[in-house]
Design an enzyme around this catalytic site. Structure first.
Site, PDB file in Angstrom:
ATOM      1  N   SER A  24     -10.151 -21.606  16.203  1.00  0.00           N
ATOM      2  CA  SER A  24      -8.926 -20.979  16.690  1.00  0.00           C
ATOM      3  C   SER A  24      -9.042 -19.463  16.663  1.00  0.00           C
ATOM      4  O   SER A  24      -9.744 -18.889  15.818  1.00  0.00           O
ATOM      5  CB  SER A  24      -7.781 -21.414  15.773  1.00  0.00           C
ATOM      6  OG  SER A  24      -6.663 -20.600  15.957  1.00  0.00           O
ATOM      7  N   TYR A  59      -3.391 -22.831   6.948  1.00  0.00           N
ATOM      8  CA  TYR A  59      -3.952 -23.428   8.171  1.00  0.00           C
ATOM      9  C   TYR A  59      -5.076 -22.541   8.720  1.00  0.00           C
ATOM     10  O   TYR A  59      -6.195 -23.000   8.955  1.00  0.00           O
ATOM     11  CB  TYR A  59      -2.858 -23.621   9.235  1.00  0.00           C
ATOM     12  CG  TYR A  59      -3.438 -23.808  10.613  1.00  0.00           C
ATOM     13  CD1 TYR A  59      -4.063 -25.004  10.944  1.00  0.00           C
ATOM     14  CD2 TYR A  59      -3.427 -22.780  11.558  1.00  0.00           C
ATOM     15  CE1 TYR A  59      -4.652 -25.172  12.200  1.00  0.00           C
ATOM     16  CE2 TYR A  59      -4.009 -22.938  12.802  1.00  0.00           C
ATOM     17  CZ  TYR A  59      -4.615 -24.131  13.112  1.00  0.00           C
ATOM     18  OH  TYR A  59      -5.207 -24.287  14.345  1.00  0.00           O
ATOM     19  N   LYS A 102      -9.392 -23.007   9.049  1.00  0.00           N
ATOM     20  CA  LYS A 102     -10.227 -22.796  10.249  1.00  0.00           C
ATOM     21  C   LYS A 102     -11.360 -21.815   9.930  1.00  0.00           C
ATOM     22  O   LYS A 102     -12.502 -21.997  10.355  1.00  0.00           O
ATOM     23  CB  LYS A 102      -9.386 -22.274  11.416  1.00  0.00           C
ATOM     24  CG  LYS A 102      -8.430 -23.312  11.985  1.00  0.00           C
ATOM     25  CD  LYS A 102      -9.169 -24.415  12.741  1.00  0.00           C
ATOM     26  CE  LYS A 102      -8.273 -25.550  13.131  1.00  0.00           C
ATOM     27  NZ  LYS A 102      -8.969 -26.751  13.598  1.00  0.00           N
TER      28      LYS A 102
END
Ligand code: UDP
Length: 338
Positions: A126, A151, A155
């Protein structure tokens, strides 16, 4: 026919990628725990391609369940890893759950791959790994900034895990750093299905337009951008899905230049929140009820991709424009109502 395992394959990006992989001649096995998706996605994929993907309902964060997938499908040659918890806000409330789930999945899958000498892995990464950029458009070589949510942190760390795994094994990896995926398949048979009140802009817009939500709040119009609202690089989910086909082809055909490669997957164009609303109103013909509200905590002011590396190395470029994205999202919302 080569078999690819798609973890999280009934989700938004996973389902569109399954369709594109099948169209490209791959056999697809989907593993998903259906925590944020529905099994009828399998039927709808079949309606689009006339091919039913294999499906197994499992929790890949559990070692024994993950092993079951690879035992059942011994022909798997590559993995595309979409399975992860993905809500920024929720991750701040439940960091332990996010770390356990997202790391559990990637580690269990990599372990099975290593044991069985499966070599090809595409990771769903991302643009959140970049944080607030110093320079735009953002290149893959830009520094990785401190994560602002668990989150985003999962990643970032997943990319680090992949670095060390590729150094110590035969596994080859492409990590695709997505910008903002929106839109839906032209058939309106698959699309984004947020659980409860949507966090993301597009589903919030389409749900407001159809009457499920009263009003959209634009989070801040006092940012240092031309119209004061935040800027993002919105990419059509079908364009994004096609990038995964190109990535897995590249690995299988040994065209990768390093054992771990990163690519930005965006359009290279930044649009403000107000520009997205304008596009939606134009393509749908619906006047949107919205107000300007306060800023949302943690929002990046503006980010859009430098896509030249993906163009040069992958020969991939996004084809869709903002209007086709907002229109397809609207058609999907209308189809959901039926
Ligand atoms: N946004 C907004 N209202 C909403 C949801 C999002 O104004 O109800 C804005 C948000 O502040 C951001 C942009 O839309 O500038 C995209 O937000 P989204 O949550 O879709 O993606 P992300 O923040 O991950 O880029």
């Amino acid at each position: 026919m080569k078999t690819i395992l798609i973890t999280g394959g009934t989700g938004f990006i996973g389902s569109h990628t399954t369709v594109e992989l099948q169209k490209a001649g791959y056999n697809v096995v989907i593993a998903d725990n259906l925590s944020n998706s529905n099994e009828n996605v399998i039927d709808n994929i079949e309606k689009i391609t006339n091919i039913r993907p294999c499906f197994i309902k499992v929790d890949l964060s559990k070692e024994d369940e993950c092993k079951k997938v690879f035992d059942k499908y011994p022909n798997i040659e590559g993995v595309i890893n979409f399975a992860a918890s993905k809500a920024v806000g929720e991750s701040c409330e439940k960091p332990i759950m996010y770390y356990k789930n997202n790391f559990g999945i990637i580690l269990n899958v990599l372990e099975q791959m290593k044991q069985r000498d499966i070599k090809y892995f595409v990771q769903s990464s991302s643009c959140t790994v970049y944080g607030e950029p110093d320079k735009l458009p953002i290149k893959e070589s830009s520094p990785i900034k401190e994560a602002t949510s668990p989150y985003g942190h999962t990643k970032q760390v997943s990319e680090e895990i992949l670095k060390f795994v590729t150094l110590s094994s035969n596994i080859k990896v492409i990590a695709l750093r997505y910008f903002n995926p929106i839109g839906a398949h032209e058939s309106a048979l698959i699309g984004e299905l947020p659980n409860g009140v949507p966090n993301n802009l597009i589903p919030y817009i389409t749900q407001t337009a159809i009457g499920l939500r009263k009003q959209l709040t634009v989070f801040g119009d006092d940012y240092p951008t031309p119209d004061g609202t935040c800027i993002r690089d919105y990419i059509h989910v079908v364009d994004l899905a096609k990038a995964h086909v190109v990535a897995i082809d590249r690995l299988i055909n040994n065209k990768n230049k390093k054992s771990l490669e990163f690519f930005n997957i965006g359009t290279g164009n930044g649009f403000s929140v107000l520009e997205v609303i304008k596009s939606f109103e134009k393509t749908s013909g619906v006047k949107l009820n919205y107000v300007i509200g306060p800023r949302r905590q943690g929002d990046i002011i503006q980010i859009y991709a430098d896509t030249s590396l993906a163009e040069k190395e992958l020969g991939w470029k996004a084809q869709e424009n903002l209007d086709s994205m907002t229109l397809s999202a609207w058609k999907w919302q209308l189809a959901l109502k039926k």
